[in-house]
Motif scaffolding. Structure first.
Motif, PDB file in Angstrom:
ATOM      1  N   GLN A   1       0.835  -1.204   0.000  1.00  0.00           N
ATOM      2  CA  GLN A   1       0.000   0.000   0.000  1.00  0.00           C
ATOM      3  C   GLN A   1       0.868   1.253   0.000  1.00  0.00           C
ATOM      4  OE1 GLN A   1      -3.059   0.508  -0.518  1.00  0.00           O
ATOM      5  NE2 GLN A   1      -4.230  -1.339  -0.004  1.00  0.00           N
ATOM      6  N   GLN A   2       1.977   1.207   0.723  1.00  0.00           N
ATOM      7  CA  GLN A   2       2.898   2.343   0.749  1.00  0.00           C
ATOM      8  C   GLN A   2       3.545   2.570  -0.619  1.00  0.00           C
ATOM      9  OE1 GLN A   2       5.688   1.482   3.886  1.00  0.00           O
ATOM     10  NE2 GLN A   2       4.236   1.940   5.517  1.00  0.00           N
ATOM     11  N   ARG A   3       3.755   1.483  -1.361  1.00  0.00           N
ATOM     12  CA  ARG A   3       4.404   1.560  -2.664  1.00  0.00           C
ATOM     13  C   ARG A   3       3.404   1.687  -3.808  1.00  0.00           C
ATOM     14  NH1 ARG A   3       8.981   2.670  -4.167  1.00  0.00           N
ATOM     15  NH2 ARG A   3       9.026   1.080  -5.794  1.00  0.00           N
ATOM     16  N   ARG A   4       2.116   1.696  -3.506  1.00  0.00           N
ATOM     17  CA  ARG A   4       1.072   1.619  -4.535  1.00  0.00           C
ATOM     18  C   ARG A   4       1.221   2.710  -5.598  1.00  0.00           C
ATOM     19  NH1 ARG A   4      -4.123   3.992  -4.927  1.00  0.00           N
ATOM     20  NH2 ARG A   4      -5.489   2.821  -6.363  1.00  0.00           N
ATOM     21  N   ALA A   5       1.383   3.956  -5.178  1.00  0.00           N
ATOM     22  CA  ALA A   5       1.475   5.060  -6.142  1.00  0.00           C
ATOM     23  C   ALA A   5       2.694   4.904  -7.048  1.00  0.00           C
ATOM     24  CB  ALA A   5       1.518   6.394  -5.411  1.00  0.00           C
ATOM     25  N   ALA A   6       3.820   4.487  -6.473  1.00  0.00           N
ATOM     26  CA  ALA A   6       5.040   4.320  -7.268  1.00  0.00           C
ATOM     27  C   ALA A   6       4.900   3.193  -8.279  1.00  0.00           C
ATOM     28  CB  ALA A   6       6.228   4.064  -6.344  1.00  0.00           C
ATOM     29  N   ILE A   7       4.221   2.113  -7.876  1.00  0.00           N
ATOM     30  CA  ILE A   7       4.023   0.983  -8.792  1.00  0.00           C
ATOM     31  C   ILE A   7       3.112   1.393  -9.940  1.00  0.00           C
ATOM     32  CG2 ILE A   7       3.058  -1.330  -9.012  1.00  0.00           C
ATOM     33  CD1 ILE A   7       3.906  -1.808  -6.076  1.00  0.00           C
ATOM     34  N   LEU A   8       2.020   2.082  -9.629  1.00  0.00           N
ATOM     35  CA  LEU A   8       1.099   2.521 -10.674  1.00  0.00           C
ATOM     36  C   LEU A   8       1.746   3.560 -11.585  1.00  0.00           C
ATOM     37  CD1 LEU A   8      -2.209   2.776  -8.602  1.00  0.00           C
ATOM     38  CD2 LEU A   8      -1.646   1.069 -10.349  1.00  0.00           C
ATOM     39  N   ALA A   9       2.667   4.361 -11.054  1.00  0.00           N
ATOM     40  CA  ALA A   9       3.335   5.384 -11.862  1.00  0.00           C
ATOM     41  C   ALA A   9       4.229   4.779 -12.938  1.00  0.00           C
ATOM     42  CB  ALA A   9       4.159   6.306 -10.959  1.00  0.00           C
ATOM     43  N   LEU A  10       4.593   3.510 -12.790  1.00  0.00           N
ATOM     44  CA  LEU A  10       5.389   2.854 -13.828  1.00  0.00           C
ATOM     45  C   LEU A  10       4.651   2.834 -15.169  1.00  0.00           C
ATOM     46  CD1 LEU A  10       6.695  -0.186 -11.739  1.00  0.00           C
ATOM     47  CD2 LEU A  10       8.064   1.767 -12.522  1.00  0.00           C
ATOM     48  N   ASP A  11       3.328   2.897 -15.124  1.00  0.00           N
ATOM     49  CA  ASP A  11       2.542   2.892 -16.357  1.00  0.00           C
ATOM     50  C   ASP A  11       2.752   4.165 -17.172  1.00  0.00           C
ATOM     51  OD1 ASP A  11       1.624   0.482 -15.444  1.00  0.00           O
ATOM     52  OD2 ASP A  11      -0.428   1.155 -15.024  1.00  0.00           O
ATOM     53  N   ASP A  12       3.339   5.207 -16.564  1.00  0.00           N
ATOM     54  CA  ASP A  12       3.615   6.445 -17.299  1.00  0.00           C
ATOM     55  C   ASP A  12       4.779   6.280 -18.270  1.00  0.00           C
ATOM     56  OD1 ASP A  12       1.596   7.688 -15.914  1.00  0.00           O
ATOM     57  OD2 ASP A  12       2.926   8.595 -14.419  1.00  0.00           O
ATOM     58  N   MET A  13       5.607   5.267 -18.053  1.00  0.00           N
ATOM     59  CA  MET A  13       6.726   5.047 -18.962  1.00  0.00           C
ATOM     60  C   MET A  13       6.204   4.638 -20.334  1.00  0.00           C
ATOM     61  SD  MET A  13       9.702   3.318 -16.585  1.00  0.00           S
ATOM     62  CE  MET A  13       8.791   1.822 -16.222  1.00  0.00           C
ATOM     63  N   GLN A  14       6.924   5.029 -21.364  1.00  0.00           N
ATOM     64  CA  GLN A  14       6.420   4.805 -22.721  1.00  0.00           C
ATOM     65  C   GLN A  14       7.564   4.543 -23.686  1.00  0.00           C
ATOM     66  OE1 GLN A  14       4.116   8.079 -24.208  1.00  0.00           O
ATOM     67  NE2 GLN A  14       3.753   7.161 -26.212  1.00  0.00           N
ATOM     68  N   ILE A  15       7.387   3.508 -24.502  1.00  0.00           N
ATOM     69  CA  ILE A  15       8.312   3.223 -25.592  1.00  0.00           C
ATOM     70  C   ILE A  15       7.484   2.983 -26.847  1.00  0.00           C
ATOM     71  CG2 ILE A  15       8.393   0.738 -25.098  1.00  0.00           C
ATOM     72  CD1 ILE A  15      11.333   0.777 -26.010  1.00  0.00           C
ATOM     73  N   GLU A  16       7.938   3.503 -27.947  1.00  0.00           N
ATOM     74  CA  GLU A  16       7.237   3.310 -29.217  1.00  0.00           C
ATOM     75  C   GLU A  16       7.438   1.867 -29.681  1.00  0.00           C
ATOM     76  OE1 GLU A  16       7.356   5.032 -33.821  1.00  0.00           O
ATOM     77  OE2 GLU A  16       8.573   5.952 -32.232  1.00  0.00           O
ATOM     78  N   ILE A  17       6.346   1.184 -29.966  1.00  0.00           N
ATOM     79  CA  ILE A  17       6.411  -0.198 -30.419  1.00  0.00           C
ATOM     80  C   ILE A  17       6.591  -0.213 -31.934  1.00  0.00           C
ATOM     81  CG2 ILE A  17       5.233  -2.421 -30.482  1.00  0.00           C
ATOM     82  CD1 ILE A  17       6.072  -1.462 -27.695  1.00  0.00           C
ATOM     83  N   THR A  18       7.612  -0.917 -32.394  1.00  0.00           N
ATOM     84  CA  THR A  18       7.931  -0.982 -33.815  1.00  0.00           C
ATOM     85  C   THR A  18       7.794  -2.412 -34.321  1.00  0.00           C
ATOM     86  OG1 THR A  18      10.292  -1.444 -33.498  1.00  0.00           O
ATOM     87  CG2 THR A  18       9.595   0.870 -33.418  1.00  0.00           C
ATOM     88  N   LYS A  19       8.018  -2.598 -35.602  1.00  0.00           N
ATOM     89  CA  LYS A  19       7.902  -3.928 -36.196  1.00  0.00           C
ATOM     90  C   LYS A  19       8.982  -4.879 -35.681  1.00  0.00           C
ATOM     91  CE  LYS A  19      10.659  -2.678 -40.268  1.00  0.00           C
ATOM     92  NZ  LYS A  19      10.663  -2.574 -41.766  1.00  0.00           N
ATOM     93  N   ASP A  20      10.021  -4.312 -35.088  1.00  0.00           N
ATOM     94  CA  ASP A  20      11.095  -5.152 -34.550  1.00  0.00           C
ATOM     95  C   ASP A  20      10.849  -5.569 -33.106  1.00  0.00           C
ATOM     96  OD1 ASP A  20      12.568  -5.028 -36.922  1.00  0.00           O
ATOM     97  OD2 ASP A  20      13.488  -3.117 -36.324  1.00  0.00           O
ATOM     98  N   SER A  21       9.742  -5.096 -32.509  1.00  0.00           N
ATOM     99  CA  SER A  21       9.498  -5.383 -31.101  1.00  0.00           C
ATOM    100  C   SER A  21       9.367  -6.873 -30.826  1.00  0.00           C
ATOM    101  CB  SER A  21       8.233  -4.659 -30.631  1.00  0.00           C
ATOM    102  OG  SER A  21       8.393  -3.263 -30.708  1.00  0.00           O
ATOM    103  N   ALA A  22       8.623  -7.585 -31.697  1.00  0.00           N
ATOM    104  CA  ALA A  22       8.451  -9.027 -31.502  1.00  0.00           C
ATOM    105  C   ALA A  22       9.788  -9.739 -31.562  1.00  0.00           C
ATOM    106  CB  ALA A  22       7.498  -9.589 -32.546  1.00  0.00           C
ATOM    107  N   LYS A  23      10.645  -9.294 -32.477  1.00  0.00           N
ATOM    108  CA  LYS A  23      11.975  -9.900 -32.588  1.00  0.00           C
ATOM    109  C   LYS A  23      12.796  -9.640 -31.332  1.00  0.00           C
ATOM    110  CE  LYS A  23      16.036 -10.075 -35.591  1.00  0.00           C
ATOM    111  NZ  LYS A  23      16.658  -9.537 -36.831  1.00  0.00           N
ATOM    112  N   LEU A  24      12.682  -8.428 -30.792  1.00  0.00           N
ATOM    113  CA  LEU A  24      13.400  -8.074 -29.568  1.00  0.00           C
ATOM    114  C   LEU A  24      13.006  -8.978 -28.418  1.00  0.00           C
ATOM    115  CD1 LEU A  24      15.174  -5.984 -27.940  1.00  0.00           C
ATOM    116  CD2 LEU A  24      13.035  -4.766 -27.511  1.00  0.00           C
ATOM    117  N   LEU A  25      11.707  -9.297 -28.340  1.00  0.00           N
ATOM    118  CA  LEU A  25      11.198 -10.111 -27.242  1.00  0.00           C
ATOM    119  C   LEU A  25      11.377 -11.602 -27.490  1.00  0.00           C
ATOM    120  CD1 LEU A  25       7.876  -8.221 -26.443  1.00  0.00           C
ATOM    121  CD2 LEU A  25      10.116  -7.934 -25.381  1.00  0.00           C
ATOM    122  N   GLY A  26      11.763 -11.979 -28.698  1.00  0.00           N
ATOM    123  CA  GLY A  26      11.930 -13.390 -29.001  1.00  0.00           C
ATOM    124  C   GLY A  26      10.621 -14.112 -29.186  1.00  0.00           C
ATOM    125  N   HIS A  27       9.567 -13.369 -29.607  1.00  0.00           N
ATOM    126  CA  HIS A  27       8.249 -13.969 -29.794  1.00  0.00           C
ATOM    127  C   HIS A  27       7.956 -14.232 -31.264  1.00  0.00           C
ATOM    128  CE1 HIS A  27       6.644 -12.109 -25.776  1.00  0.00           C
ATOM    129  NE2 HIS A  27       7.631 -12.967 -25.614  1.00  0.00           N
TER     130      HIS A  27
END
Length: 335
Positions: free
Chosen positions: A290-316
């Motif tokens: 509960q003390q860390r709740r705001a910090a954990i939810l704030a991680l959703d603010d991070m953003q990376i542009e997903i490209t056609k190479d994303s699947a390759k990066l993840l090995g999927h």
């Protein structure tokens, strides 16, 4: 902007030469004990100079990255990856890129990790997964799992992953754990047939890849105890997908007595030979989440542009598991 500063999630600045000298970032204050500093030096090659240079290089790489739009750049967050990769900056950068991409590609697993979500809250309160209050003799955080506390007929595999993700995110900024690593203890005695159909082979493969390639945790040991005979194949399949290094860190026990020969009984829940009831451990750690709740939810603010190479990066990009893998399990050694 103030909200971003408070959460540590920053709009990526234009690189103007100042990002590499550390002047634009809050100064790092080490919280490690002398013993942990020595372990960091011996095991991770970390010292003040190496850490300072690595953080500067990491931040410069983030600032120059064409697809990373927002990312935490505080030292504690970046040290998750640097320590996990023993201060190999290129390897840490690659792991961060995978981590950010996974969070966006699989939001049902890694976003909105809220202890106040009814399903997550119920699964946690039932005692499915909880970090133990005391560390082991090597200073490692022990994460304890009880399969029988998870209802596979009521909850989904995605909800199971979300509980794991929430707990991991609540721990990953602990410097002692970044250095010493984690031990996982899994009591599988309550695993029923519902678990067998809970996971598709593709999801199982992808989550195993996530554990070993994209999650900044140093997995030092994984203990399984009381595996039902009908669950052997499922666990063996998951193990077969791990790297050889992680395979060697798996210990299978026939019973709790065997487990207690490897894990100090004093730190285990009372039900397994310790002194503190599991329910009390759950209540104590829930307060920390509960003390860390705001910090954990704030991680959703991070953003990376997903490209056609994303699947390759993840090995999927290789499709489902080869049919030949099923049935060709490695025999697990049992203590």
């Amino acid at each position: 902007m103030l909200a971003m500063l408070e959460t540590g999630v920053m709009q990526k600045p234009e690189l103007d030469g100042s990002a590499s000298n550390g002047e634009d970032y809050d100064p790092y204050v080490c919280s490690l004990s002398p013993e942990m500093k020595l372990l960091a030096k011996e095991d991770l090659h970390e010292d003040d100079n190496i850490r300072r240079q690595a953080l500067a290089q990491f931040r410069e790489w983030i600032a120059k990255h064409p697809h990373i739009k927002k990312c935490r750049t505080d030292a504690i967050f970046l040290l998750r990856f640097l320590r996990c990769r023993k201060f190999s900056v290129p390897s840490a950068c690659e792991m961060l890129e995978r981590y950010l991409t996974l969070r966006q590609v699989n939001p049902h697993w890694f976003q909105n990790l809220d202890i106040n979500d009814p399903a997550i809250n119920e699964i946690f309160d039932a005692g499915y997964l909880v970090p133990l209050p005391q560390r082991d003799a090597a200073g490692r955080k022990v994460i304890f799992s009880v399969a029988g506390a998870f209802d596979p007929y009521k909850f989904t595999s995605a909800q199971m992953v979300r509980v794991h993700s929430m707990i991991c995110e609540s721990l990953l900024d602990e410097e002692d754990s970044q250095v010493s690593g984690y031990v996982h203890v899994n009591d599988e005695s309550g695993m029923n047939m519902g678990f067998v159909s809970l996971w598709s082979l593709t999801d199982l493969r992808n989550i195993v890849k996530t554990i070993q390639n994209s999650t900044p945790m140093r997995h030092k040991e994984t203990h399984f105890v009381n595996i039902p005979h009908y669950a052997n194949r499922v666990i063996e399949l998951a193990v077969s997908m791990l790297s050889e290094k992680l395979k060697k860190r798996i210990i299978v026990h026939k019973n709790v007595e065997s487990l207690r020969s490897k894990i100090d009984p004093a730190i285990l829940p009372k039900e397994y030979g310790g002194t503190v009831p599991l329910a009390d451990m759950i209540k104590e750690f829930k307060a920390k989440i509960q003390q860390r709740r705001a910090a954990i939810l704030a991680l959703d603010d991070m953003q990376i542009e997903i490209t056609k190479d994303s699947a390759k990066l993840l090995g999927h990009d290789s499709g489902d598991i080869d049919a030949g893998v099923v049935g060709s399990f490695r025999k697990l050694e049992v203590d």
